[in-house]
Design an enzyme around this catalytic site. Structure first.
Site, short mmCIF file in Angstrom:
data_model
loop_
_atom_site.label_atom_id
_atom_site.label_comp_id
_atom_site.label_asym_id
_atom_site.label_seq_id
_atom_site.Cartn_x
_atom_site.Cartn_y
_atom_site.Cartn_z
N LYS A 80 28.27 36.83 49.01
CA LYS A 80 28.59 37.63 47.82
C LYS A 80 27.39 38.46 47.45
O LYS A 80 26.25 38.05 47.72
CB LYS A 80 28.94 36.70 46.65
CG LYS A 80 29.71 37.36 45.53
CD LYS A 80 31.18 37.47 45.84
CE LYS A 80 31.92 38.27 44.80
NZ LYS A 80 33.35 38.37 45.11
N GLY A 177 51.93 37.78 34.07
CA GLY A 177 51.23 38.95 34.60
C GLY A 177 52.04 39.61 35.69
O GLY A 177 52.18 39.07 36.79
N VAL A 178 52.60 40.79 35.37
CA VAL A 178 53.38 41.50 36.38
C VAL A 178 52.65 42.78 36.78
O VAL A 178 53.19 43.88 36.74
CB VAL A 178 54.83 41.77 35.90
CG1 VAL A 178 55.65 40.51 35.98
CG2 VAL A 178 54.85 42.34 34.47
N GLY A 179 51.39 42.61 37.16
CA GLY A 179 50.57 43.72 37.62
C GLY A 179 50.75 43.87 39.13
O GLY A 179 51.84 43.70 39.66
P1 NAD Z 1 46.46 43.24 37.71
O1 NAD Z 1 45.43 43.66 36.75
O2 NAD Z 1 47.15 44.30 38.53
O3 NAD Z 1 47.61 42.43 36.95
C1 NAD Z 1 47.33 41.44 36.01
C2 NAD Z 1 48.40 41.53 34.92
O4 NAD Z 1 48.21 40.43 34.04
C3 NAD Z 1 48.33 42.81 34.10
O5 NAD Z 1 49.61 43.41 34.04
C4 NAD Z 1 47.86 42.30 32.74
O6 NAD Z 1 48.35 43.08 31.67
C5 NAD Z 1 48.43 40.91 32.72
N1 NAD Z 1 47.80 40.02 31.76
C6 NAD Z 1 46.49 39.91 31.44
N2 NAD Z 1 46.32 38.98 30.49
C7 NAD Z 1 47.52 38.47 30.21
C8 NAD Z 1 47.99 37.48 29.32
N3 NAD Z 1 47.16 36.82 28.52
N4 NAD Z 1 49.31 37.19 29.31
C9 NAD Z 1 50.15 37.87 30.12
N5 NAD Z 1 49.78 38.81 30.98
C10 NAD Z 1 48.47 39.11 31.02
O7 NAD Z 1 45.78 42.14 38.64
P2 NAD Z 1 46.23 41.57 40.06
O8 NAD Z 1 45.56 42.37 41.13
O9 NAD Z 1 47.69 41.39 40.10
O10 NAD Z 1 45.50 40.17 40.03
C11 NAD Z 1 46.00 39.09 39.29
C12 NAD Z 1 45.16 37.86 39.57
O11 NAD Z 1 45.16 37.58 40.96
C13 NAD Z 1 43.69 38.01 39.17
O12 NAD Z 1 43.22 36.78 38.72
C14 NAD Z 1 43.02 38.36 40.48
O13 NAD Z 1 41.66 37.99 40.50
C15 NAD Z 1 43.82 37.54 41.44
N6 NAD Z 1 43.79 38.02 42.83
C16 NAD Z 1 44.27 39.26 43.14
C17 NAD Z 1 44.23 39.70 44.46
C18 NAD Z 1 44.77 41.05 44.84
O14 NAD Z 1 44.98 41.27 46.05
N7 NAD Z 1 45.04 41.94 43.91
C19 NAD Z 1 43.69 38.87 45.46
C20 NAD Z 1 43.23 37.59 45.12
C21 NAD Z 1 43.29 37.19 43.79
#
Ligand code: NAD
Length: 357
Positions: A80, A177-179
């Protein structure tokens, strides 16, 4: 702070400090373990309060990458970088190219990627100075669909172990979380005819996206998420959400989602879940789809090979759950046992002389 003491506590191989007055670059790279292959881990740009805080964060994150890659079956070690500074002011082409030259000097023992406050564009600047960087524009692309696919197979493995039946359509789910990853998971669960899907979010745009695509799904208020009357909770938002306050509300039997560092206190909260007979998929195992995807950039990218490997998260989780049962430990501890077993067994394979490839 005694750095050698910190390093020996968890067997770190190398800590590298670098600084460049011209560009304001100031950072630390930690290489935790390279038994399986070169260390890989993102470069996080953060305005740390102190050098000690930066080092401790880097040590913790590098070790996490060793476990993640080992559990994902990749020939990668854990590393890292933390870059110390204000992301709004320090970023420039020169800054990242200076960093790229330091990475190049590490001779392939560390491969960087994007992380908090660094982007694909920054990786492209680094690439002007070194080949030891992944996540470049036009290469493996957005990892989120692969992370979601891995989590989908992780949910199936968790159901299999808990109920001896991994049929998605026989169960109900609540997604926090529907991101990027959560929305892709909703799609997969709908496609596989999940019995019921609840979802929550705090971002109106992302909520609207689900409403439009799947009006039949039920929205639940964020504060009601943990008490949802479903079989599986699927956290896909922030870390630390499983804690003293949320765990007592949970009635679901399984937790499996993409969120990183989902347990506020790894030891305590993993044990609390175990005491409630709730099966949780260790986050760094179930969310490894993204790192598997980026790893294939080094191998020569082929999407079909990535998908096959991501699906193996199912088998790995089953093995981990079995270790947890046999050794009477939490699934998180079992994942670390699994990772260490793989590292040690490959270390033994490597002791015999062979012509370098
Ligand atoms: P993102 O930011 O696209 O989506 C996260 C969603 O969670 C957002 O829509 C946000 O508004 C919502 N959110 C935040 N706080 C909230 C709460 N208190 N209640 C309800 N919803 C809430 O992020 P992502 O890329 O989908 O990642 C989500 C998780 O997965 C993170 O912890 C990230 O570290 C982990 N992750 C992601 C990846 C990847 O490929 N994107 C890989 C490994 C791990």
């Amino acid at each position: 702070m005694n750095i050698f003491e910190l390093m020996s506590e968890h067997d770190y191989e190398q800590v590298i400090y670098f600084s460049d007055n011209e560009t304001g670059l100031k950072g630390i790279t930690v290489i935790h373990n390279t038994v399986l292959g070169p260390s890989l881990g993102g470069a996080r740009l953060w305005n740390y309060e102190s050098e000690e805080e930066a080092l401790r964060d880097c040590l913790r994150l590098a070790r996490g990458m060793t476990y993640k890659s080992a559990c994902a079956g990749l020939n990668l070690g854990g590393g890292k970088t933390v870059l110390i500074g204000d992301a709004n002011t320090v970023k420039s082409e020169a800054y990242f190219r200076a960093f790229g030259r330091y990475i190049n000097g590490m001779g392939g023992r560390y491969i960087t990627a994007e992380d908090v406050n660094t982007s694909t564009k920054d990786m492209n600047y680094i690439h002007m100075e070194t080949n030891h960087v992944v996540g470049l524009e036009g290469k493996s692309g957005n990892p989120s669909p692969f992370t979601a696919l891995g989590a989908f197979y992780g949910i199936k493995a968790t159901l299999k172990h808990k109920f001896d039946n991994d049929e998605i359509s026989d169960y109900s789910y609540a997604i926090q979380g529907v991101g990027q990853t959560g929305f892709n998971l909703v799609k997969l669960l709908v496609e596989h005819k999940a019995q019921k899907i609840l979802y929550t979010d705090i971002n109106q745009k992302n909520i609207e996206q689900v409403k439009e695509a799947y009006p039949e799904l039920e929205f639940v208020e964020p504060e009601k998420f943990f008490g949802s009357d479903v079989d599986v909770l699927v956290p896909c938002a922030l870390g630390g959400v499983l804690n003293d306050e949320s765990i007592p509300q949970i009635t679901a039997k399984c937790i499996a989602g993409t969120s990183n560092n989902v347990l506020l206190d790894e030891k305590k909260h993993a044990q609390m879940l175990r005491d409630k007979d709730i099966l949780i998929a260790p986050d760094f195992v179930i969310n490894a789809g993204g790192v598997i995807n980026v790893y294939h950039e080094i191998q020569g990218y082929r999407k079909d090979a990535v998908i096959s490997e991501v699906k193996l998260i199912y088998d790995r989780l089953l093995e981990i759950y079995q270790i947890a049962d046999e050794q009477d430990i939490t699934t998180l501890q079992a994942a670390k046992v699994f990772a260490k077993n793989r590292i040690n067994s490959i270390k033994n394979v490597k002791v015999k002389y062979n012509e370098p490839r």
